[in-house]
Enzyme design. Structure first.
Site, PDB file in Angstrom:
ATOM      1  CG  ASP A  39      -2.030   0.996   1.142  1.00  0.00           C
ATOM      2  OD1 ASP A  39      -3.023   0.708   0.451  1.00  0.00           O
ATOM      3  OD2 ASP A  39      -1.912   2.072   1.751  1.00  0.00           O
ATOM      4  CD  GLU A  76      -2.394   2.404  -3.184  1.00  0.00           C
ATOM      5  OE1 GLU A  76      -3.590   2.658  -3.392  1.00  0.00           O
ATOM      6  OE2 GLU A  76      -1.897   2.359  -2.043  1.00  0.00           O
TER       7      GLU A  76
END
Length: 396
Positions: A39, A76
């Site tokens: 993330d 990401e």
């Protein structure tokens, strides 16, 4: 605060780096995890002062590690400090990326924004403008239309703006830039025309995703049309907004059937999900309006790369692709106009004929014919393409 959670750690400090590496290795060796999605991974590409690093030690060591380099690694590639690395994340030819540009392009094209046809065609072919360098492959692009952040697929076609009152932050949380379109009414409605268009648009998004080269990713619940009532920041909720509703799966069988069968079609057809970027002989564009910013109709033929046998589908024995379908070129068309298009069908290659597989304007179950069982369509025949609809034909 590059993570948006109040602090950031110096991931490239030697001791912090060691702790991260040791933790990842333990997840692989002890718990048999086969990969990781990081993330806000751009946070891991900064030094102690927050300056971006071209060669971050942590990412380099993960990429060259004897254990971790053999797992699936997905970034990401952005963070809350504005370090946007889509197509530029340090990758050592093994990292895949969430392709945020793909998401935005497909959302804009499918809802009918002008000037998006060239970009949509590039995204459909695997985003070679971002990933076709060194030894990167189309599958390094993780394509998605929705994810856990932002609107669900149903809300993407049902709301023009977020409705986050349930989060208790006065509407300050969640993105204001959703690239959504409510199809004429904000939120739930009994208008059959609006609801029909919404279902068609959900199918159009799913169709675009599963026809694109690259790795498709879907949000849980989109296969049956999960709604969070316009809330685009539901991470803090443990209720119906975030639960998998198995009753809805049965109630929304039309959308579930379309999504499931199209996913199986993609898995079995060699023209889709290819390992290499498309070359000149792999795709034919039926297009003369590339520079017309008002044109929102796109059609192409994906040529089948090789002759293969029928094969078995152990996941769905009832969905077996016959050999003629598996060996057939695919004709795709997308109409994002608000009006009908009279489209002259191009000739099928090698003296074959086109058989319709998908027309998202047709009601289920006619919207998806897995092996193209409809009557053949002759070259030059005019096919009336509905507003906001998608088509696929297979050459047999």
């Amino acid at each position: 605060n590059y993570s948006g959670c109040g602090n950031s750690v110096n991931a490239n400090h030697p001791m912090v780096k060691k702790q991260i590496i040791d933790s990842l290795v333990r997840w692989v060796e002890e718990f048999h995890v086969d990969g990781f999605r990081f993330d806000l991974a751009s946070v891991l590409c900064r030094d102690s002062g927050g300056k971006p690093l071209e060669d971050p030690p942590l990412i380099r060591e993960i990429s060259k590690h004897p254990v971790l380099s053999k797992t699936k690694l997905i970034s990401e590639p952005w963070d809350c400090g504005g370090l946007y690395l889509v197509g530029k994340f340090p990758n050592w030819d093994i990292w895949a990326e969430w392709n945020g540009q793909y998401r935005d392009i497909v959302r804009k094209f499918v809802k009918g924004d002008g000037g998006m046809k060239k970009s949509f065609a590039t995204a459909l072919c695997g985003s070679a403008n971002l990933y076709n360098y060194n030894n990167r492959k189309p599958y390094h692009s993780v394509n998605f239309v929705t994810c856990h952040d932002g609107f669900s697929l149903r809300d993407l076609v049902s709301y023009n703006g977020k409705h986050n009152d349930a989060n208790g932050e006065g509407g300050r949380d969640g993105s204001n830039d959703n690239l959504s379109w409510n199809c004429g009414v904000e939120g739930e409605t009994n208008d059959e025309g609006v609801n029909g268009l919404r279902v068609r648009q959900m199918k159009n998004f799913t169709f675009a995703l599963l026809m694109s080269q690259g790795t498709p990713m879907m949000r849980m619940g989109d296969e049956y049309g999960l709604s969070t009532n316009g809330n685009n920041n539901t991470y803090g909720h443990d209720n119906e907004m975030t639960w998998m509703n198995w009753d809805k799966v049965a109630q929304e069988s039309d959308l579930v059937k379309f999504t499931s069968e199209l996913a199986h079609f993609r898995r079995q057809h060699p023209a889709l999900g290819r390992s290499d970027f498309l070359g000149d002989g792999d795709v034919t564009w039926h297009e003369t309006n590339w520079d017309n910013l008002e044109s929102k109709f796109l059609a192409c033929t994906l040529h089948c790369p090789r002759s293969v046998g029928g094969g078995a589908n152990p996941w769905r024995p009832d969905l077996q692709m016959d050999e003629s379908t598996r060996n057939g070129d695919l004709l795709l068309a997308f109409n994002a106009h608000e009006y009908w298009i009279e489209w002259a069908i191009p000739a099928a290659p090698n003296g074959r004929q086109w058989y319709r597989v998908v027309d998202t304007n047709l009601p289920g179950p006619r919207d998806m014919e897995f092996n193209g069982k409809d009557a053949p369509i002759d070259a030059g025949s005019v096919y009336n393409v509905a507003p906001w609809s998608s088509l696929m034909f297979v050459a047999k």
